[in-house]
Design a protein around this motif. Structure first.
Motif, short mmCIF file in Angstrom:
data_model
loop_
_atom_site.label_atom_id
_atom_site.label_comp_id
_atom_site.label_asym_id
_atom_site.label_seq_id
_atom_site.Cartn_x
_atom_site.Cartn_y
_atom_site.Cartn_z
N TYR A 152 35.60 -10.19 -25.72
CA TYR A 152 34.50 -9.31 -25.62
C TYR A 152 33.06 -10.20 -26.30
O TYR A 152 32.07 -9.77 -26.08
N TYR A 153 33.30 -11.18 -27.12
CA TYR A 153 32.39 -11.92 -27.80
C TYR A 153 31.48 -12.60 -26.86
O TYR A 153 30.32 -12.52 -26.87
N ASN A 154 32.04 -13.18 -25.79
CA ASN A 154 31.15 -13.73 -25.00
C ASN A 154 30.67 -13.02 -24.03
O ASN A 154 29.70 -13.38 -23.11
N VAL A 155 31.02 -11.67 -23.86
CA VAL A 155 30.14 -10.71 -22.87
C VAL A 155 28.97 -10.53 -23.74
O VAL A 155 27.84 -10.43 -23.15
N ILE A 156 29.12 -10.31 -25.02
CA ILE A 156 27.67 -10.29 -25.78
C ILE A 156 26.81 -11.20 -25.64
O ILE A 156 25.47 -11.39 -25.68
N ILE A 157 27.27 -12.73 -25.51
CA ILE A 157 26.44 -13.81 -25.30
C ILE A 157 26.03 -13.56 -23.74
O ILE A 157 24.75 -13.99 -23.75
N GLY A 158 26.65 -13.10 -23.13
CA GLY A 158 26.23 -12.87 -21.76
C GLY A 158 24.91 -12.05 -21.78
O GLY A 158 23.83 -12.30 -20.86
N TRP A 159 25.28 -10.85 -22.53
CA TRP A 159 23.90 -10.11 -22.60
C TRP A 159 22.72 -10.63 -23.09
O TRP A 159 21.64 -10.47 -22.72
N SER A 160 22.99 -11.70 -24.07
CA SER A 160 21.83 -12.24 -24.56
C SER A 160 21.35 -13.15 -23.47
O SER A 160 19.77 -13.32 -23.63
N ILE A 161 22.16 -13.77 -22.71
CA ILE A 161 21.66 -14.91 -21.87
C ILE A 161 20.76 -14.10 -20.82
O ILE A 161 19.56 -14.33 -20.33
N PHE A 162 21.15 -12.83 -20.38
CA PHE A 162 20.42 -11.82 -19.39
C PHE A 162 19.13 -11.56 -20.19
O PHE A 162 18.25 -11.57 -19.23
N TYR A 163 18.98 -11.07 -21.40
CA TYR A 163 17.72 -10.70 -21.90
C TYR A 163 16.96 -12.13 -22.11
O TYR A 163 15.58 -12.00 -21.96
N PHE A 164 17.51 -13.37 -22.16
CA PHE A 164 16.86 -14.24 -22.55
C PHE A 164 16.07 -14.84 -21.18
O PHE A 164 14.74 -15.05 -21.30
N PHE A 165 16.38 -14.58 -20.06
CA PHE A 165 15.97 -14.92 -18.95
C PHE A 165 14.84 -13.86 -18.22
O PHE A 165 13.68 -14.19 -17.84
N LYS A 166 15.27 -12.69 -18.84
CA LYS A 166 14.20 -11.49 -18.60
C LYS A 166 13.19 -11.80 -19.56
O LYS A 166 12.05 -11.13 -19.23
N SER A 167 13.10 -12.37 -20.33
CA SER A 167 11.61 -12.57 -21.40
C SER A 167 10.92 -13.43 -20.94
O SER A 167 9.81 -13.56 -21.52
N PHE A 168 10.88 -14.28 -19.97
CA PHE A 168 9.97 -15.12 -19.41
C PHE A 168 9.19 -14.43 -18.20
O PHE A 168 8.50 -14.75 -17.48
N GLN A 169 8.53 -13.24 -18.85
CA GLN A 169 7.42 -12.61 -17.88
C GLN A 169 6.69 -11.82 -18.92
O GLN A 169 7.16 -11.27 -20.02
N TYR A 170 5.39 -11.42 -18.21
CA TYR A 170 4.46 -10.59 -19.21
C TYR A 170 3.81 -9.65 -18.26
O TYR A 170 3.38 -10.09 -17.21
N PRO A 171 3.96 -8.33 -18.74
CA PRO A 171 4.56 -7.59 -19.86
C PRO A 171 6.06 -7.87 -19.90
O PRO A 171 6.56 -7.76 -18.60
N LEU A 172 6.64 -7.82 -21.05
CA LEU A 172 8.25 -7.62 -20.89
C LEU A 172 8.55 -6.35 -20.03
O LEU A 172 8.08 -5.46 -20.20
N PRO A 173 9.75 -6.83 -19.41
CA PRO A 173 10.04 -5.50 -18.33
C PRO A 173 10.59 -4.21 -18.97
O PRO A 173 10.78 -3.50 -18.49
N TRP A 174 10.87 -4.46 -20.46
CA TRP A 174 11.12 -3.07 -21.15
C TRP A 174 10.10 -2.43 -21.87
O TRP A 174 10.40 -1.74 -22.78
#
Length: 686
Positions: A152-174
Motif C-alpha cells: 500500500y505504501y507504493n500506492v501512496i507514492i503513485g498518488w504523489s506521482i499523479f499529483y506531481f504531473f498534474k502540477s505542471f499547469q496553471y491554474p492548478l486543476p484542483w
C-alpha cells in the motif's frame, strides 16, 4: 589435561593448537580466512560460503549509511501521520507521550536492531535464527509485514506521482470546481459545489472512489499507470544496490499512548527488518550506538519541523478560508437586511460591512443567533470559526492531497510550490520503500542464496499485480485496512519478541558484553534496564490495549458518499473483517510454526552438526553430534590474518546455555572473536 588427550598437545606438535575455547581466544593468532576453507555439514560448496560472507556489499562511507537509515525512517508518515496525531491528541501535549515512548522503547530497540544487524551481518531471518533458533520465525514475519506495508505504501507514492504531473499547469486543476454546460446554462458540478474543489479533485478525479469497500468499481487506469511507475523506480533502485538509497486529559488517554507507540514503531522502522538489513552491511567496529541516537534525533526533529511547517501552511489556508467565509456570510446578512428579514437594530453600531473583521462578524453572529433563536437555522449562517477550519484540515492522507493542495492554490506561483511539494513526497516515499524492500530481499537472499536481480524484479512484479487491489475505485479503503490494522498489531508482536529474544533468551548481560567488544566501549547501563524490563513491559501493556481497543471499537473506515459529497464512517463488512483477520494471522503465523517445528526437532537449528576443515593448515578435524562441553569442538590453525572476521561466532557455543568466551577468555587484544572466520552463517542451516 592428561597427555593421552584426544586433542593433540601443543608440545607434541609444530602447530599451535589449543585445547579449549578459552585457550583458543587467549593465545591463538587469527586464521587467514582468505586462503582457508570452512565447510558446514560437508566439503562441497565451502568456498562459496566463505566468498558469500567476504564479498558482502558494504557502504562506501559512513555518511551514505546514515543517509540511508534516515531515508528509511523519515517517510511520508512524518509529513501527515505525525501532524495529524498532534492535532488529534491535544497539540503539544501529544509530544509528552511520544517523547517518553521514544526514550523507553524507540531508541533502545532501534539501537538493538542496529547492533544485532551489524554484529551478525545478516538480514532479519539470519539474525533471529542466530539469536534464538526457536524464534527464527520473527524474521519471516518481518518479511511478511514489510510486504504488506510495501503493497500500500507504493500506492501512496503513485498518488504523489499523479499529483506531481498534474502540477505542471496553471491554474492548478484542483483550484476550481469543474463547470458542465447544458446548452447555454453553465452548471457547477454538484458534488464539487457541496464539498470543495480540492476535495472533489481528490475523491473524483484522482481516486474516482466508490461509495464503499463492497463496491469495487473496476480499476482506475490512471492510478494503475502511476503504481507501475512507482514499482519500476523502486525495483531499479533496489537492484542497483544499497548505495542507491483538554490537553492533560488527552495526555492520560490510553488511546493517545497506543497511537504514540505505533508512530514510534513506524517512524523508526522497528520490526520491519530494514534497519537490520542496512546495518548488516556495516563493519563490525562501526559505532552503532552513535548511529541510533543520531538517526532517532533527526527523525524526531524532522517530525516536529514538518508539524510546524504543516500547521503554518494550514494556518495560512485556514485564515484565507475563514476570511472568505466571513465575506460570504456578511453578504447573506446584507441581503436579509435589505429584504427586512433581519432588523438593522440587530447590527452593532460599530460594525462596518465594507471593512468587516472576523471579530465583528463573530459579535454580529452571536447577537443574531440569540434574538432569532427559533428561526436561526433557516438563515443558513455559518459561525466562521478559525478552529473549525483547522479541524477540517488534518485528515491523514487527506492532509497532503486535500488540505495542502488547497493551501497551495492560494500561493503565488502555485504550480511551482505544488511540483516541489509532491517531488518531496515522492523522494520521502522512495527512501522508505527502498528500506522496506531491503527488509524483504536481504534476509531472503542471505538465507536461500537466490540471485539478487532476478528475485528483486520478481518481488516488484508480484507486488505490482497484488497492488492492483489498491487502485480499484474502492482501493483507498483497502489502504486504510492495511495501514491502520493489518500491519500494526503484527508489528507490535514482532518488536516485543525481538526484545524478548535478545534480553531474556540470548541474555542481556551477554549481549552487552558482546557490544562492548564490538564497539570498544561499554554502552550505557540505561539500555540494559530498558531491554530487560521497561521496554517489554510497556509494549506488553500497549499490545493489550490495542487488542482491547479492537474488541471495543469494531474496525472501520471513512467512506466518501458521492450523493452526499461528504465522508461517513462505516464498519468493515464481514468478508472484509475475515480478510483483515487473515492478514494478521498470516503475518504472525511463521513465529509459532517455526517454534513448534524446532521445539520438536522437525526443523534443524544447525546447532548439533558442524564440520570444519582447513586446507592451509596441517590439521583437519571433522566434528559431528557435538556435546555441549566438548573441548574438541574448535580446532584452528595458527595462520596470520589480514582482516577481522565479518561474522560473529556461531550460536552453538554462544547460546543462552553456553558460556560466553568473554567470561572465560583473557584475550589480550580485547576484541572477541577478532580474526576468525567461523564455520557457518546462521541462516545457512535452515
Amino acid at each position: 589435561m592428561p597427555k593421552n588427550s584426544k586433542v593433540t598437545q601443543r608440545e607434541h606438535s609444530n602447530e599451535h593448537v589449543t585445547e579449549s575455547v578459552a585457550d583458543l581466544l587467549a593465545l591463538e593468532e587469527p586464521v587467514d580466512y582468505k586462503q582457508s576453507i570452512l565447510n558446514v555439514a560437508g566439503e562441497a560448496g565451502s568456498k562459496q560460503k566463505v566468498a558469500d560472507v567476504e564479498d558482502r556489499p558494504a557502504w562506501n562511507s559512513k555518511l551514505q549509511y546514515i543517509l540511508a537509515q534516515i531515508g528509511f525512517s523519515v517517510g511520508l508518515g512524518n509529513i501527515w501521520r505525525f501532524p495529524y496525531l498532534c492535532q488529534k491528541n491535544g497539540g503539544g501535549a501529544y509530544l509528552v507521550p511520544y517523547l517518553v515512548l521514544l526514550i523507553v522503547i524507540g531508541i533502545p530497540l532501534f539501537f538493538l536492531e542496529l547492533a544485532v544487524g551489524q554484529r551478525i551481518r545478516r538480514g532479519s531471518i539470519g539474525v533471529w535464527h542466530y539469536v534464538c533458533p526457536r524464534l527464527g520465525g520473527i524474521g519471516f514475519s518481518s518479511c511478511i509485514v514489510c510486504l504488506f506495508v510495501g503493497l500500500y505504501y507504493n500506492v501512496i507514492i503513485g498518488w504523489s506521482i499523479f499529483y506531481f504531473f498534474k502540477s505542471f499547469q496553471y491554474p492548478l486543476p484542483w483550484s476550481e470546481c469543474p463547470v458542465a454546460r447544458n446548452g447555454t446554462v453553465a452548471v457547477v458540478e454538484p458534488e464539487c459545489e457541496k464539498s470543495s474543489a480540492t476535495t472533489y479533485f481528490w475523491y473524483r478525479e484522482a481516486l474516482d472512489i466508490s461509495n464503499s469497500i463492497s463496491e469495487s468499481g473496476g480499476l482506475n487506469w490512471k492510478m494503475t499507470l502511476c503504481l507501475l511507475m512507482a514499482w519500476s523506480i523502486v525495483g531499479m533502485a533496489v537492484v542497483k544496490g544499497i548505495q542507491s538509497s483538554g490537553k492533560l486529559d488527552k495526555m492520560l488517554d490510553p488511546q493517545v499512548w497506543r497511537e504514540a507507540a505505533t508512530q514510534v514503531f513506524f517512524a523508526l522502522g522497528l520490526g520491519f527488518g530494514g534497519v537490520i538489513a542496512f546495518s548488516s552491511y556495516n563493519k563490525q567496529d562501526n559505532n552503532c550506538h552513535f548511529d541510533a541516537a543520531l538517526v532517532s534525533f533527526i527523525n524526531f526533529f524532522t517530525s516536529v519541523l514538518a508539524t510546524l511547517v504543516v500547521f503554518a501552511v494550514l494556518g495560512f489556508k485556514a485564515n484565507i478560508l475563514n476570511e472568505k467565509c466571513v465575506v460570504e456570510n456578511a453578504e447573506k446578512i446584507l441581503g436579509y437586511l435589505n429584504t427586512d428579514v433581519l432588523s438593522r437594530a440587530l447590527i452593532p453600531p460599530h460594525v462596518n460591512f465594507s471593512h468587516l473583521t472576523t471579530k465583528d462578524y463573530a459579535e454580529m453572529y452571536k447577537v443574531i443567533k440569540t434574538v432569532k433563536e427559533d428561526h436561526f437555522s433557516a438563515l443558513g449562517l455559518d459561525p466562521c470559526l478559525l478552529e473549525d477550519e483547522l479541524d477540517k484540515s488534518v485528515q491523514g492522507t487527506g492532509l497532503a492531497f486535500i488540505a495542502f493542495t488547497e493551501a497551495m492554490t492560494h500561493f503565488p506561483a502555485s504550480p511551482f510550490w505544488s511540483v516541489m511539494f509532491f517531488l518531496m513526497l515522492i523522494n520521502l516515499g522512495l527512501g522508505s520503500m527502498i528500506g522496506t524492500m531491503a527488509g524483504i530481499t536481504t534476509p531472503i537472499i542471505d538465507t536461500f542464496k537466490v540471485p539478487k536481480e532476478m528475485f528483486t524484479v520478481g518481488c516488484c512484479v508480484f507486488a505490482f499485480f497484488v497492488g492492483l487491489l489498491f487502485v480499484q475505485r474502492s482501493g483507498n479503503y483497502f489502504v486504510t485496512m492495511f495501514d491502520d490494522y493489518s500491519a500494526t498489531l503484527p508489528l507490535t508482536v514482532i518488536v516485543i519478541l525481538e526484545n524478548v529474544a535478545v534480553a531474556w533468551i540470548y541474555g542481556t548481560k551477554k549481549f552487552m558484553q558482546e557490544l562492548t567488544e564490538m564497539l570498544g566501549f561499554q554502552p550505557y547501563r540505561f539500555y540494559f534496564y530498558m531491554w530487560k524490563f521497561v521496554s517489554p513491559l510497556c509494549m506488553a501493556v500497549l499490545t493489550t490495549a490495542s487488542i482491547i481497543q479492537l474488541g471495543v471499537t469494531p474496525p472501520g473506515y471513512s467512506a466518501w458518499i458521492k450523493e452526499e459529497a461528504a465522508e461517513r464512517y462505516l464498519y468493515f463488512p464481514n468478508w472484509a473483517m475475515a480478510l483483515l483477520i487473515t492478514l494478521i494471522v498470516v503475518a504472525v503465523l511463521p513465529i509459532p510454526v517455526v517454534f513448534v517445528l524446532r521445539h520438536f526437532h522437525l526443523l534443524s537449528d544447525g546447532s548439533n552438526t558442524l564440520s570444519v576443515s582447513y586446507k592451509k593448515g596441517r590439521m583437519m578435524k571433522d566434528i559431528s553430534n557435538l556435546e555441549e562441553n566438548d573441548e574438541t569442538r574448535f580446532i584452528l590453525s595458527k595462520v596470520p590474518s589480514e582482516a577481522p572476521s565479518p561474522m560473529p561466532t556461531h550460536r552453538s557455543y554462544l547460546g543462552p546455555g553456553s558460556t560466553s568466551p568473554l567470561e572465560t577468555s583473557g584475550n589480550p587484544n580485547g576484541r572477541y572473536g577478532s580474526g576468525y572466520l567461523l564455520a557457518s552463517t546462521p541462516e545457512s542451516e535452515l
